[in-house]
Write an enzyme that holds these catalytic residues in place. Sequence first.
Site, PDB file in Angstrom:
ATOM      1  N   SER A  61       0.789  -1.232   0.000  1.00 34.14           N
ATOM      2  CA  SER A  61       0.000   0.000   0.000  1.00 34.14           C
ATOM      3  C   SER A  61       0.825   1.288   0.000  1.00 34.14           C
ATOM      4  CB  SER A  61      -0.962   0.010   1.197  1.00 34.14           C
ATOM      5  OG  SER A  61      -2.007  -0.906   0.983  1.00 34.14           O
ATOM      6  N   LYS A  64       0.389   3.379  -2.993  1.00 38.15           N
ATOM      7  CA  LYS A  64      -0.773   4.259  -3.134  1.00 38.15           C
ATOM      8  C   LYS A  64      -0.387   5.737  -3.056  1.00 38.15           C
ATOM      9  CE  LYS A  64      -3.671   0.646  -1.136  1.00 38.15           C
ATOM     10  NZ  LYS A  64      -4.409   0.178   0.056  1.00 38.15           N
ATOM     11  N   TYR A 188      -4.324  -2.742  -9.928  1.00 40.87           N
ATOM     12  CA  TYR A 188      -4.143  -2.540  -8.492  1.00 40.87           C
ATOM     13  C   TYR A 188      -3.236  -3.611  -7.881  1.00 40.87           C
ATOM     14  CZ  TYR A 188      -5.267  -2.508  -3.509  1.00 40.87           C
ATOM     15  OH  TYR A 188      -5.170  -2.496  -2.140  1.00 40.87           O
ATOM     16  N   TYR A 240      -4.257   3.450   8.067  1.00 39.97           N
ATOM     17  CA  TYR A 240      -5.594   2.883   8.223  1.00 39.97           C
ATOM     18  C   TYR A 240      -6.202   3.305   9.561  1.00 39.97           C
ATOM     19  CZ  TYR A 240      -3.403   0.170   4.546  1.00 39.97           C
ATOM     20  OH  TYR A 240      -2.709  -0.201   3.438  1.00 39.97           O
ATOM     21  N   VAL A 258       1.344  -3.781   3.990  1.00 43.94           N
ATOM     22  CA  VAL A 258       1.328  -5.057   4.706  1.00 43.94           C
ATOM     23  C   VAL A 258       2.548  -5.919   4.379  1.00 43.94           C
ATOM     24  CG1 VAL A 258      -1.164  -5.118   5.035  1.00 43.94           C
ATOM     25  CG2 VAL A 258      -0.166  -6.171   2.989  1.00 43.94           C
TER      26      VAL A 258
END
Length: 305
Positions: A61, A64, A188, A240, A258
């Site tokens: 992530s 992103k 993705y 998050y 992760v």
Amino acid sequence: MQKFLEEIVATIGASDDRGQVASYIPQLACVDPNQFAITVATVDGQLYVAGDSDKLFSIQSISKVFTLTLALGKLGDAIWSRVGREPSGDPFNSIVQLEHESGKPRNPFINAGALAIVDAILMGHQPKETLAEILQFVRYLAEDDTIAIDDKVARSELETGDRNASLAHFMASFGRLKNPVDYVLGTYFHHCSIAMSCRQLARAGLFLAGDGKNPVTGVRVVSPRRARRINSLMLMCGHYDGSGEFAYRVGLPGKSGVGGGILAIAPGRASIAVWSPGLDKIGNSKLGSAALEKLVEHTGWSIFG
């Protein structure tokens, strides 16, 4: 700084309480949890490395941040009609808010939000073309043409990505996606599977420490205003439903993955990359977070003074 990073590796990096590696992506479950790395790239061109800083890992992530930067370059503030700018307070792969908010993801860093960003970047192109663009952008930021996608991780994600597929189809049911769901998912999964070292990652984040400009090369990537806004989203949403805790303990904009990596930005000072594969219960690197907290205590780099 070098001596201090080596102390962090010798103490925090040697801890027995390392968290758990991500097991829901089988390829990540195979990673040795005993690895640890930290790299600090300063705005005056210094690079300090300690531990396994040249070892490649799946940035997941953290990618992103780079896709959001690309999307802002393509669509500008129009991107915010597709995705919000608020902390989620829910797990990164939650579907609950999508139902309450008509399929519009809360922010670009949760999985649903990153899918919306991919959809925006695709613009009707084939996934391979868009992936090439994303990869080229990351290579450009890091000044390293060797950066590549880990195909084994990408395949592992494709085979076990039912939850993300659910998010994408649910968003599509609200008319939120303009490209085929399979295109969005494939792009993705592959951009999350980009493999980088802490050395490469710290260099790639330098433009966010330099007010939108790489302070070493002098090349402007985004405007100062946009860099500040990306940093603000990283601070609020980059970990998050653990973002508040990270801001409280570390006090820097940061984005976790992760795969066990964290990219943290000390505006005007440095870009910092840490990696330790073991995750806490929320899904953020356990030792990586502790190392960043210790680094900020030592340097005084918290944005809160």
